[in-house]
Design a protein around this motif. Structure first.
Motif, mmCIF file in Angstrom:
data_model
loop_
_atom_site.group_PDB
_atom_site.id
_atom_site.type_symbol
_atom_site.label_atom_id
_atom_site.label_comp_id
_atom_site.label_asym_id
_atom_site.label_seq_id
_atom_site.Cartn_x
_atom_site.Cartn_y
_atom_site.Cartn_z
ATOM 1 N N ILE A 187 -60.201 11.414 -34.134
ATOM 2 C CA ILE A 187 -61.628 11.534 -33.819
ATOM 3 C C ILE A 187 -61.726 11.954 -32.359
ATOM 4 C CG2 ILE A 187 -63.826 10.341 -33.623
ATOM 5 C CD1 ILE A 187 -62.962 8.513 -35.876
ATOM 6 N N ARG A 188 -62.340 13.118 -32.122
ATOM 7 C CA ARG A 188 -62.369 13.694 -30.782
ATOM 8 C C ARG A 188 -63.797 13.868 -30.301
ATOM 9 N NH1 ARG A 188 -60.482 19.796 -29.098
ATOM 10 N NH2 ARG A 188 -62.489 20.255 -30.055
ATOM 11 N N GLY A 189 -63.990 13.548 -29.026
ATOM 12 C CA GLY A 189 -65.251 13.827 -28.355
ATOM 13 C C GLY A 189 -65.025 14.855 -27.259
ATOM 14 N N VAL A 195 -71.951 21.382 -23.658
ATOM 15 C CA VAL A 195 -71.346 21.191 -24.980
ATOM 16 C C VAL A 195 -71.080 19.704 -25.155
ATOM 17 C CG1 VAL A 195 -69.390 21.691 -26.484
ATOM 18 C CG2 VAL A 195 -70.268 23.471 -24.948
ATOM 19 N N VAL A 196 -71.647 19.135 -26.209
ATOM 20 C CA VAL A 196 -71.397 17.730 -26.556
ATOM 21 C C VAL A 196 -71.134 17.696 -28.055
ATOM 22 C CG1 VAL A 196 -72.248 15.371 -26.559
ATOM 23 C CG2 VAL A 196 -72.957 16.937 -24.744
ATOM 24 N N THR A 197 -69.879 17.477 -28.444
ATOM 25 C CA THR A 197 -69.537 17.492 -29.865
ATOM 26 C C THR A 197 -68.598 16.340 -30.212
ATOM 27 O OG1 THR A 197 -67.549 18.876 -29.656
ATOM 28 C CG2 THR A 197 -69.656 20.019 -29.862
ATOM 29 N N GLY A 198 -68.552 16.061 -31.482
ATOM 30 C CA GLY A 198 -67.598 15.113 -32.037
ATOM 31 C C GLY A 198 -66.881 15.744 -33.217
ATOM 32 N N ARG A 199 -65.578 15.494 -33.337
ATOM 33 C CA ARG A 199 -64.801 16.098 -34.414
ATOM 34 C C ARG A 199 -63.938 15.058 -35.111
ATOM 35 N NH1 ARG A 199 -60.047 20.385 -33.229
ATOM 36 N NH2 ARG A 199 -58.988 18.421 -32.711
ATOM 37 N N SER A 203 -60.862 19.575 -40.814
ATOM 38 C CA SER A 203 -61.673 18.996 -39.739
ATOM 39 C C SER A 203 -63.142 19.369 -39.892
ATOM 40 C CB SER A 203 -61.163 19.451 -38.366
ATOM 41 O OG SER A 203 -61.382 20.832 -38.185
ATOM 42 N N THR A 204 -63.974 18.518 -39.314
ATOM 43 C CA THR A 204 -65.415 18.746 -39.237
ATOM 44 C C THR A 204 -65.860 18.446 -37.815
ATOM 45 O OG1 THR A 204 -65.742 18.083 -41.536
ATOM 46 C CG2 THR A 204 -67.677 18.074 -40.111
ATOM 47 N N LEU A 251 -74.411 22.752 -33.406
ATOM 48 C CA LEU A 251 -73.094 23.266 -33.789
ATOM 49 C C LEU A 251 -72.550 22.464 -34.962
ATOM 50 C CD1 LEU A 251 -70.712 25.224 -33.053
ATOM 51 C CD2 LEU A 251 -69.747 23.304 -31.769
ATOM 52 N N ALA A 252 -72.067 23.180 -35.980
ATOM 53 C CA ALA A 252 -71.407 22.540 -37.127
ATOM 54 C C ALA A 252 -70.267 23.439 -37.573
ATOM 55 C CB ALA A 252 -72.390 22.308 -38.268
ATOM 56 N N ARG A 253 -69.073 22.891 -37.624
ATOM 57 C CA ARG A 253 -67.904 23.658 -38.055
ATOM 58 C C ARG A 253 -67.157 22.903 -39.152
ATOM 59 N NH1 ARG A 253 -66.239 27.419 -34.014
ATOM 60 N NH2 ARG A 253 -66.951 26.891 -31.911
ATOM 61 N N LEU A 254 -66.689 23.639 -40.139
ATOM 62 C CA LEU A 254 -65.758 23.118 -41.137
ATOM 63 C C LEU A 254 -64.516 24.000 -41.064
ATOM 64 C CD1 LEU A 254 -68.172 22.645 -44.176
ATOM 65 C CD2 LEU A 254 -67.348 20.883 -42.611
ATOM 66 N N GLU A 255 -63.344 23.389 -40.815
ATOM 67 C CA GLU A 255 -62.126 24.173 -40.640
ATOM 68 C C GLU A 255 -60.983 23.568 -41.450
ATOM 69 O OE1 GLU A 255 -62.735 26.094 -36.204
ATOM 70 O OE2 GLU A 255 -61.593 24.220 -36.378
ATOM 71 N N ALA A 256 -60.109 24.446 -41.926
ATOM 72 C CA ALA A 256 -58.915 24.023 -42.663
ATOM 73 C C ALA A 256 -57.758 24.908 -42.248
ATOM 74 C CB ALA A 256 -59.148 24.119 -44.169
ATOM 75 N N GLU A 257 -56.566 24.335 -42.281
ATOM 76 C CA GLU A 257 -55.375 25.076 -41.870
ATOM 77 C C GLU A 257 -54.177 24.581 -42.663
ATOM 78 O OE1 GLU A 257 -52.814 26.039 -37.776
ATOM 79 O OE2 GLU A 257 -54.559 24.704 -37.719
ATOM 80 N N ARG A 258 -53.283 25.539 -42.998
ATOM 81 C CA ARG A 258 -52.047 25.178 -43.684
ATOM 82 C C ARG A 258 -50.933 26.069 -43.171
ATOM 83 N NH1 ARG A 258 -51.078 24.675 -50.232
ATOM 84 N NH2 ARG A 258 -48.980 23.793 -50.128
#
Length: 783
Positions: free
Chosen positions: A564-566, A591-595, A619-620, A629-636
């Motif tokens: 969990i990142r701020g 920029v103020v976000t949480g992931r 991640s979200t 800001l809203a991001r949905l990301e995936a990686e493999r």
């Protein structure tokens, strides 16, 4: 129905108790007598047999002291310490009338070195040989000096291309009036003549190209200024390696033999030859019937499953061992460590098939006794560090035992699980405090007197954890750059990481300070804190950013973690000189976000060229970055062995923002193209471009990138890469461009202090606005 498995409780049967009492009764009186001294006060420590050392020097080596209680374990350890400094050591103890004890150590000291005589050398200078000996007159001669120095000299000749050199060493007694024995060291060298290898010629191979077979050889040809010399022992090993290679690929009847060497004159001091290898391959065998017998713990179907589909296919030792590994894991990952697997191969030359029978002798379930961590008291010899490193390492503590214990997944009383044993090693390797080489970091089970209990032993060797350095490099994201960095991977012995870095590049300059608390507040969770500042020059605009990142990590087990990142940041954008774009490139915003991010990483081996395993990440991120800001990301990132030499890498990533790209500033969008992204296109060279400034990419709100690579080592440390990249950019998740496709080949040079990547990429599908790029180059070198 399922049932709980509990560790066994060790109980000595009556017969065993009788045997123990009998053994105690038969112990030598001297061994039994030692107990009479335990705990009594030591009155005096005496040393006998000294010839050159003083009692004070010997006393400094041990822990036994006058005035302290007598402890048998301490005495035993002291004997070990003395034995490393003298030839032999023994101890005796005498009880005084007042109840005190006199402890007497009797030693035989090693002789003292007199002169060094070097004879017969011409190519290798005497000064260099004396440097390899690393002893001067008056030093003690340890027992392994002759063996160690002889091998060092032979290695030096090997580097010079003179593997035929022979070295003989003698210690010669010298008469002396001193009580210490004195010896001279004589080094006799027969250098021989050099025979240079022009090429290695291979005849008769049809199934495998000569270039592939040459990668297996220790004997190499000479090219330009690179000269390689013939060593018959290495050539014999080459023949063995090729026979094993053919057998592993199903050519069980293959013959690999010496041919008639070709020879040319090459000057007065050396001959020039081309060794010849004659190969008769024969027919390739296929898998026949594979039978597994003796299975009772598992069903027959479970035991046969790893070998399903092999019958009828060409034999491959890699595929067979992979299947065997799955069968062994059925047992070893469930505590059945003493299970034995006996394999019988029935070769049928008429049909060129190979029937295999696997006899399983099932063992009992084994539980963990003690968990023992072994650190070598004396690491292997290496180059002496500089004064700064000596000072630095003397002030940095080793990794604490409790930190190591946290990373070990097996505990006393647990069912011994080999998978958890392997995972424990991976966790220790990731601390970056231990040498990850298989011979330096390893774990194994050790039987105890109880047949149901095995101790877990972990051997590890610490490496320097403080790294101070810098270098130069080039990349299409940074441009040419210089950098400096200091990292300490073991702050306070807790395996915490402190890092500070400064990079100055023509397109990217940044400075950062971070601290990674591996066990925040002694909890199992981690905390990363980072302060950073960046000046970024991107196509069309410049961005100055600075801020703070805090990331909490929670271990989910089995190589899985939750983060969990701020992020708190300030971004100031400004257009590049001469750019008048339709896009708003002059903005400043917080920029103020949480992931929230979930990661599973099983890639390996750690610290080497990755050839197996995969990394998965989802991640979200939500917050504010000049707009909601809203991001949905995936990686493999997956690595699969195709053959013994070729690895297939599939790296796929996707990112989505649930709206049109114009909703967020340009600096928060996705881009496509570049050496580390979509090859065949310039940095940010594929996608959408500004209406007024056609050279300014403006990105998208959605992106997919799939990179397929076949990686094959060529000659250490060079590897080749064939690749196909597929990528696409979307204005929004429902509005996409035509997918881009590119293909190409490249080389990876991974030298000790320099890493270079060269790719030649040809785009297959493009749009008219795209900026293509054929040649990709990146380099990073440490000074």
């Amino acid at each position: 129905m399922p049932h709980a498995i509990h560790p066994p409780v060790a109980r000595a049967p009556r017969a065993a108790r009788f045997l123990i009492l009998l053994m105690l009764a038969l112990l030598p009186p001297a061994a039994m007598a030692q107990s009479q001294f335990e705990g009594k006060t030591i009155r005096e420590v005496v040393f006998k047999g000294l010839t050159g050392s003083t009692p004070a020097q010997m006393q400094a080596l041990i822990k036994t002291r006058a005035g302290q209680p007598y402890h048998g374990l301490t005495i035993r350890d002291d004997l070990g310490r003395l034995s490393r400094e003298v030839s032999t050591a023994s101890v005796d103890a005498n009880l005084l009338a007042d109840g005190g004890v006199i402890v007497t150590f009797t030693v035989a000291e090693s002789p003292v070195l007199g002169k060094i005589h070097v004879r017969g050398n011409q190519k290798l200078k005497t000064a260099r040989i004396e440097q390899l000996i690393d002893k001067k007159a008056g030093d003690r001669v340890d027992d392994n000096l002759v063996v160690r120095v002889r091998q060092s000299i032979l290695n030096e000749y090997q580097k010079m291309g003179m593997p035929q050199a022979d070295v003989k060493m003698d210690l010669i007694d010298v008469p002396t009036t001193s009580p210490a024995q004195r010896v001279d060291l004589q080094v006799l060298i027969a250098e021989g003549t050099q025979t240079r290898v022009e090429d290695v010629i291979i005849h008769g191979n049809q199934a495998f190209a000569s270039i592939r077979l040459r990668t297996l050889l220790l004997t190499k040809g000479s090219v330009a200024f690179i000269k390689n010399y013939y060593n018959d022992a290495l050539f014999e090993q080459d023949l063995v390696n090729l026979r094993d290679f053919y057998t592993a690929h199903g050519y069980w009847d293959a013959r690999v033999e010496r041919g008639v060497f070709e020879q040319k004159p090459a000057g007065k001091d050396a001959a020039l030859i081309s060794p010849v290898i004659e190969i008769t391959e024969g027919e390739r065998y296929r898998f026949g019937k594979i039978t597994v017998r003796g299975v009772h713990v598992w069903s027959q179907n479970e035991a046969d499953a790893p070998f399903a589909g092999l019958t009828g296919r060409n034999f491959s030792a890699i595929e067979f061992m992979r299947a065997m590994g799955k069968l062994e894991s059925l047992y070893y990952d469930h505590g059945l460590l003493t299970t034995k697997f006996n394999k019988a191969f029935d070769r049928k030359p008429q049909t060129h098939t190979l029937d295999i029978t696997i006899e399983v002798a099932e063992g009992q379930r084994i539980y963990v006794g003690k968990v023992n961590v072994v650190r070598p008291e004396f690491p292997p010899e290496k180059e002496k560090p500089g004064k700064f490193r000596q000072w630095y390492e003397s002030h940095t503590p080793p990794v604490k035992d409790e930190v190591i214990a946290r990373e070990i997944l097996l505990k006393p009383g647990d069912l011994y699980n080999k998978r958890l044993e392997r995972d424990s090693l991976r966790r220790l390797a990731r601390l970056q405090a231990f040498d990850p080489a298989p011979d330096k970091l390893k774990a194994y089970n050790k039987p105890t007197t109880d047949p149901d209990i095995h101790d877990m032993v972990i051997e590890l060797q610490e490496k320097p954890t403080g790294v101070l350095g810098g270098g130069v490099g080039y990349g299409d994201v940074t441009g040419p750059f210089v950098f400096g960095r200091f990292t300490e991977n073991n702050v306070g012995g807790r395996a915490d990481v402190f890092n500070t870095e400064l990079l100055l590049g023509t397109r990217d300059s940044h400075a950062s300070i971070s601290y990674f608390d591996r066990h925040f507040g002694d909890s199992p969770d981690s905390l990363l804190s980072e302060v950073f500042y960046q000046t970024l020059r991107r196509p069309g605009y410049r961005a100055n950013t600075g801020g703070l990142i805090e990331e909490w990590g929670h271990d989910l087990g089995e190589d899985r973690k939750l983060y969990i990142r701020g992020r708190l940041e300030y971004v100031a954008l400004s257009p590049a000189h001469g750019v008048d774009a339709h896009e708003d490139l002059s903005r400043s915003y917080p920029v103020v976000t949480g992931r929230v991010r979930w990661v599973e990483d099983t890639r390996g081996p750690i610290g080497g060229l990755i050839t197996e395993g995969q990394m998965k990440s989802y991640s979200t991120e939500l917050g504010y970055a000049g707009a909601p800001l809203a991001r949905l990301e995936a990686e493999r990132d997956r690595y699969t062995k195709v053959t013994d030499m070729v690895t297939w890498r599939l790296a796929a990533s996707a990112g989505f923002m649930p709206y049109d790209r114009d909703t967020v500033p340009i600096h928060e969008r996705y881009f496509l193209g570049g050496s580390q992204d979509m090859r065949g296109f310039a940095y940010r060279g594929a996608g959408y471009f500004d209406k007024d400034e056609e050279d300014v990419p403006i990105g998208g709100a959605a992106k997919v990138l799939i990179k397929n690579e076949l990686i094959r080592p060529i000659i250490d440390p060079i590897a080749g890469v064939l690749f196909v990249d597929v990528g696409d950019l979307g204005r929004s998740p429902i509005s996409w461009q035509v997918p881009r496709v590119s293909t190409g080949a490249g080389l990876r040079f991974n030298f000790q202090r320099v890493q270079v990547a060269i790719d030649l990429a040809a785009p297959i599908t493009t749009l008219s606005d795209d900026r293509t790029q054929f040649f990709h180059f990146s380099m990073k070198g440490a000074l």
